[in-house]
Design a protein around this motif. Structure first.
Motif, PDB file in Angstrom:
ATOM      1  N   SER A 200      19.494   4.620  56.031  1.00 27.25           N
ATOM      2  CA  SER A 200      18.063   4.923  56.045  1.00 27.25           C
ATOM      3  C   SER A 200      17.814   6.430  56.013  1.00 27.25           C
ATOM      4  O   SER A 200      18.705   7.227  56.319  1.00 27.25           O
ATOM      5  N   VAL A 201      16.582   6.782  55.645  1.00 23.00           N
ATOM      6  CA  VAL A 201      16.159   8.183  55.704  1.00 23.00           C
ATOM      7  C   VAL A 201      14.707   8.193  56.195  1.00 23.00           C
ATOM      8  O   VAL A 201      13.909   7.323  55.823  1.00 23.00           O
ATOM      9  N   ILE A 202      14.393   9.139  57.069  1.00 25.04           N
ATOM     10  CA  ILE A 202      13.027   9.229  57.608  1.00 25.04           C
ATOM     11  C   ILE A 202      12.272  10.321  56.857  1.00 25.04           C
ATOM     12  O   ILE A 202      12.794  11.430  56.660  1.00 25.04           O
ATOM     13  N   ILE A 203      11.067  10.000  56.428  1.00 28.21           N
ATOM     14  CA  ILE A 203      10.243  10.976  55.692  1.00 28.21           C
ATOM     15  C   ILE A 203       9.305  11.637  56.702  1.00 28.21           C
ATOM     16  O   ILE A 203       8.607  10.952  57.468  1.00 28.21           O
ATOM     17  N   CYS A 204       9.326  12.983  56.720  1.00 31.00           N
ATOM     18  CA  CYS A 204       8.547  13.727  57.715  1.00 31.00           C
ATOM     19  C   CYS A 204       7.510  14.634  57.059  1.00 31.00           C
ATOM     20  O   CYS A 204       7.690  15.084  55.928  1.00 31.00           O
ATOM     21  N   GLU A 205       6.449  14.859  57.790  1.00 40.32           N
ATOM     22  CA  GLU A 205       5.429  15.821  57.402  1.00 40.32           C
ATOM     23  C   GLU A 205       5.118  16.641  58.657  1.00 40.32           C
ATOM     24  O   GLU A 205       4.831  16.057  59.714  1.00 40.32           O
ATOM     25  N   ASN A 206       5.249  17.951  58.561  1.00 40.74           N
ATOM     26  CA  ASN A 206       5.086  18.832  59.743  1.00 40.74           C
ATOM     27  C   ASN A 206       6.032  18.416  60.886  1.00 40.74           C
ATOM     28  O   ASN A 206       5.654  18.400  62.052  1.00 40.74           O
ATOM     29  N   ASN A 207       7.234  18.011  60.512  1.00 41.00           N
ATOM     30  CA  ASN A 207       8.269  17.581  61.474  1.00 41.00           C
ATOM     31  C   ASN A 207       8.005  16.243  62.152  1.00 41.00           C
ATOM     32  O   ASN A 207       8.775  15.810  62.997  1.00 41.00           O
ATOM     33  N   PRO A 209       7.399  11.983  61.880  1.00 42.39           N
ATOM     34  CA  PRO A 209       7.761  10.896  60.958  1.00 42.39           C
ATOM     35  C   PRO A 209       6.523  10.184  60.400  1.00 42.39           C
ATOM     36  O   PRO A 209       5.636   9.798  61.169  1.00 42.39           O
ATOM     37  N   ILE A 210       6.473  10.032  59.104  1.00 47.57           N
ATOM     38  CA  ILE A 210       5.333   9.297  58.521  1.00 47.57           C
ATOM     39  C   ILE A 210       5.788   8.059  57.747  1.00 47.57           C
ATOM     40  O   ILE A 210       4.982   7.227  57.364  1.00 47.57           O
ATOM     41  N   GLY A 211       7.109   7.961  57.487  1.00 46.05           N
ATOM     42  CA  GLY A 211       7.587   6.799  56.745  1.00 46.05           C
ATOM     43  C   GLY A 211       9.101   6.699  56.786  1.00 46.05           C
ATOM     44  O   GLY A 211       9.782   7.582  57.300  1.00 46.05           O
ATOM     45  N   ILE A 212       9.617   5.588  56.237  1.00 44.71           N
ATOM     46  CA  ILE A 212      11.060   5.364  56.234  1.00 44.71           C
ATOM     47  C   ILE A 212      11.456   4.674  54.932  1.00 44.71           C
ATOM     48  O   ILE A 212      10.685   3.879  54.377  1.00 44.71           O
ATOM     49  N   VAL A 213      12.632   5.034  54.439  1.00 40.32           N
ATOM     50  CA  VAL A 213      13.202   4.352  53.273  1.00 40.32           C
ATOM     51  C   VAL A 213      14.592   3.868  53.684  1.00 40.32           C
ATOM     52  O   VAL A 213      15.391   4.639  54.226  1.00 40.32           O
ATOM     53  N   THR A 214      14.876   2.579  53.455  1.00 34.03           N
ATOM     54  CA  THR A 214      16.189   2.027  53.797  1.00 34.03           C
ATOM     55  C   THR A 214      16.962   1.730  52.512  1.00 34.03           C
ATOM     56  O   THR A 214      16.381   1.742  51.408  1.00 34.03           O
ATOM     57  N   ASP A 215      18.257   1.444  52.651  1.00 38.63           N
ATOM     58  CA  ASP A 215      19.050   1.113  51.458  1.00 38.63           C
ATOM     59  C   ASP A 215      18.504  -0.148  50.782  1.00 38.63           C
ATOM     60  O   ASP A 215      18.604  -0.315  49.575  1.00 38.63           O
ATOM     61  N   ARG A 216      17.877  -1.016  51.588  1.00 36.57           N
ATOM     62  CA  ARG A 216      17.257  -2.226  51.018  1.00 36.57           C
ATOM     63  C   ARG A 216      16.099  -1.840  50.081  1.00 36.57           C
ATOM     64  O   ARG A 216      15.931  -2.443  49.013  1.00 36.57           O
ATOM     65  N   ASP A 217      15.314  -0.820  50.486  1.00 34.08           N
ATOM     66  CA  ASP A 217      14.227  -0.349  49.611  1.00 34.08           C
ATOM     67  C   ASP A 217      14.789   0.152  48.283  1.00 34.08           C
ATOM     68  O   ASP A 217      14.212  -0.085  47.221  1.00 34.08           O
ATOM     69  N   MET A 218      15.906   0.858  48.371  1.00 35.48           N
ATOM     70  CA  MET A 218      16.547   1.385  47.148  1.00 35.48           C
ATOM     71  C   MET A 218      16.913   0.237  46.201  1.00 35.48           C
ATOM     72  O   MET A 218      16.712   0.321  45.001  1.00 35.48           O
ATOM     73  N   CYS A 219      17.443  -0.847  46.812  1.00 35.41           N
ATOM     74  CA  CYS A 219      17.855  -1.997  45.989  1.00 35.41           C
ATOM     75  C   CYS A 219      16.651  -2.727  45.392  1.00 35.41           C
ATOM     76  O   CYS A 219      16.611  -3.018  44.202  1.00 35.41           O
ATOM     77  N   THR A 220      15.663  -3.016  46.253  1.00 37.29           N
ATOM     78  CA  THR A 220      14.550  -3.865  45.797  1.00 37.29           C
ATOM     79  C   THR A 220      13.526  -3.115  44.942  1.00 37.29           C
ATOM     80  O   THR A 220      12.835  -3.717  44.126  1.00 37.29           O
TER      81      THR A 220
END
Length: 638
Positions: A200-207, A209-220
């Motif tokens: 997984s990777v966490i997406i940040c804005e101004n340090n 967390p505002i969202g997350i992407v997992t390996d499952r998201d990459m696949c689907t």
């Protein structure tokens, strides 16, 4: 709605947790429920089967839930009409850990999890019911008031003591997660995740967390061509991200993943999305944490073949104790769990000795005495035990005793390898003085209790705190009966025991200063065991024997019991119970810090507040001392 669905909805409304849903909601769920007819002895699922997409409710008949441990099938529970089982797919992705089989011709309703999940997420009462029942892994505790149905967890840890730790068991998780900005490109992030072996990777804005992407998201989303690899990561992220505090428990994490149907939780400084990211918890982390559950440890102990195996498990228990103390869990909970695991280790050590030596020539009981006999052994202290074997004919006595001495030596040697030092006073089942027949033990206790002054060098109060670790419970019971029979109206014995309790060294000087060790390796340290804990332990034992309270060995529980039996002095006993807990915690923290038994506290390393807290817990000891003097008409010099 068809008549079958209406009938099912009507049935469910009488049972928990469905009684928290409206009839309309139940009707909607009922339309997708499957009716499963099971013949007698038919298996619905078994250990290691891939999880079903549904959980189950018994409509009629009886379903047996069982596990296989040590090649034996053990029945864990019987599910009757209205009982829920097979919840595992809600909480984990690994296979079933038990077998569900029809005991008689039965009908069960299969409720699809995908259909039921939204109702769980939107209804706190349903959610709490499922969480409590799964996390405690026991039949539903609401049953005492409400017998309309219970929820059986598809898990293996069934005793209250073993499972309550899931509420506070800490999780180990990734404390340096990948974080990126919203403008990052998907292609670069996919490469980064591969290099870092991250799911997984966490997406940040101004340090934050505002969202997350997992390996499952990459696949689907990417592999299917829905998005381009040149798009920004923000286009495929799940938002908002579910955030938790740093010391979230296993049960809490399971609840949140269930509630929001997610596979990752983002750990932040204050548990909200408006603070800095501290880590990421994945479903995999939950499965790993399950492996440190006390129930799992006990199963592993039962399978252990060598002292080395047992030593590794005991070390994991130390970690579990440390985590629990760090999370400020009541010491009584931690002690319950630690004593069960210690007991299982002792039991397995005796079993391994028997496997080596062959079957015992007579029935016997291996009894833990002292701190483990009181279920108070959190740290690796020395081992104390006695061995009692049933009476045999005089011509067999020597041969039988020789076998049990060999058994004792093997067992204590195993426990020494695990990390429990040999008792410096030789109070162990391997010592010929403390390995003898029931008749010989009867004579020993008669002598100790009826003529205590004559052999006082022998009389050690730890022989009055024991718990069976292995063997014949009737032997333990016989020993207990001898003690309580001798204690009845035995003024001489209570005079001796009472004075012994009063003789313990005071913790503070006349000027309210800590009395510290004057020489030796612990010079300038405070002996919390002898000066603070032992007076409470001795006092609790003294009154328990006096009031004929059987089967309660633990000091904390003894004081609780005394408060009920002697309500006039209840406040003193309850204060002593609290003081004992606090002092035990001080000792445990010291022991974990220094990797020893925690007996000697370095006051120089303590904060002023902690020193005051320590002193405050000595007050109930003085009240207890006065109570002993009054009750047994003693002076400290009698």
């Amino acid at each position: 709605m068809n008549t079958i669905a209406a009938h099912i909805a009507d049935f469910l409304k009488d049972y928990q947790p469905f009684d928290n849903l409206t009839f309309e909601e139940l009707s909607e769920i009922a339309t997708s429920i499957r009716v499963v007819n099971l013949e007698k002895h038919k298996t619905l699922f078994q250990i290691n089967d891939v999880l079903h997409d549904s959980f189950y409710v018994v409509a009629s008949g009886v379903i047996n839930l069982s596990v296989i441990a040590d090649a034996e099938e053990t029945l864990l529970n019987k599910c009757h009409k209205g009982d829920i089982f097979g919840l595992r797919p809600f909480f984990a992705k690994n296979n079933y850990m038990m077998t569900a089989k029809a005991r008689e011709e039965s009908i069960v309703y299969a409720i699809p999890i995908a259909t039921f999940r939204p109702f769980v997420a939107n209804n706190t009462l349903v959610l709490n019911f499922l969480l409590e029942s799964f996390a405690t892994n026991t039949p539903n505790h609401h049953d005492k008031e409400n017998l309309r149905g219970k929820l059986i967890s598809d898990n293996v840890f069934y005793s209250d003591q073993q499972s309550e730790i899931q509420y506070f068991q800490s999780l180990t998780y990734n404390t340096s997660p990948l974080t990126v900005l919203t403008t990052a490109v998907i292609k670069d992030i996919a490469k980064l995740m591969t290099e870092e072996i991250s799911s997984s990777v966490i997406i940040c804005e101004n340090n934050f967390p505002i969202g997350i992407v997992t390996d499952r998201d990459m696949c689907t989303k990417i592999a299917t061509g829905r998005f381009q690899i040149t798009d920004s990561i923000a286009t495929i992220m799940a938002s908002p991200v579910i955030t938790v505090v740093e010391n979230v428990s296993l049960a809490e994490a399971q609840l949140l993943m269930l509630k929001y149907n997610v596979t990752h939780l983002c750990v932040t400084l204050d548990g909200t999305a408006k603070s800095v990211v501290k880590g990421i918890i994945s479903e995999h982390d939950l499965i790993i944490a399950q492996a440190s559950n006390p129930g799992v440890l006990i199963k592993e102990i039962k399978r252990s073949q060598t002292p080395k195996d047992l030593k590794q498990i005991r070390e994991r228990l130390t970690d579990l104790i440390q985590n629990s103390i760090h999370k400020n869990i009541p010491i009584s909970h931690i002690t319950n769990i630690a004593s069960e695991i210690n007991l299982a280790i002792i039991k397995r050590s005796v079993e391994l000795s028997i496997l080596d030596l062959g079957s015992p020539p007579a029935r016997f009981a291996w009894l833990s005495i002292g701190s483990q006999g009181r279920k108070e052994q959190l740290l690796m202290t020395d081992q104390d035990s006695i061995l009692v074997f049933e009476d045999v004919t005089p011509d067999k006595y020597r041969e039988v005793k020789d076998y049990f001495l060999r058994l004792g030596r093997r067992t204590t040697a195993t426990l020494e390898k695990v990390g429990f030092d040999l008792c410096p006073n030789g109070h162990m089942g391997s010592n010929m003085l403390w390995c003898k027949s029931l008749t010989d033990w009867t004579k020993q206790y008669n002598s100790w209790m009826n003529t205590p002054g004559e052999n006082s060098n022998d009389l050690s109060s730890l022989f009055f705190d024991f718990e069976i670790a292995f063997g014949e419970p009737k032997i333990e019971e016989a020993l207990e009966n001898i003690i309580f029979k001798n204690a009845k109206n035995n003024t001489l014995f209570f005079d001796f025991l009472g004075n012994d309790a009063l003789k313990k060294n005071a913790p503070l000087s006349f000027f309210k200063k800590f009395i510290i060790e004057e020489d030796g390796e612990n010079k300038d340290k405070f002996d919390i065991k002898t000066r603070a804990l032992m007076p409470l332990i001795d006092g609790a034992r003294l009154f328990t024997l006096h009031y004929n309270i059987k089967g309660v060995n633990n000091t904390y529980m003894r004081f609780k019991q005394l408060a009920m039996i002697d309500p006039k002095n209840a406040e003193i006993y309850l204060n002593c119970a609290d003081a004992f807990q606090t002092l035990s915690k001080f000792r445990t923290i010291e022991g974990l810090k220094n990797d020893d038994c925690g007996q000697f506290i370095n006051l120089n390393e303590m904060s002023k507040i902690d020193k005051e807290k320590l002193k405050n817990n000595f007050a109930p000891m003085r009240e207890l001392e006065e109570l002993i003097k009054g009750k047994f008409k003693l002076t400290q010099f009698s």
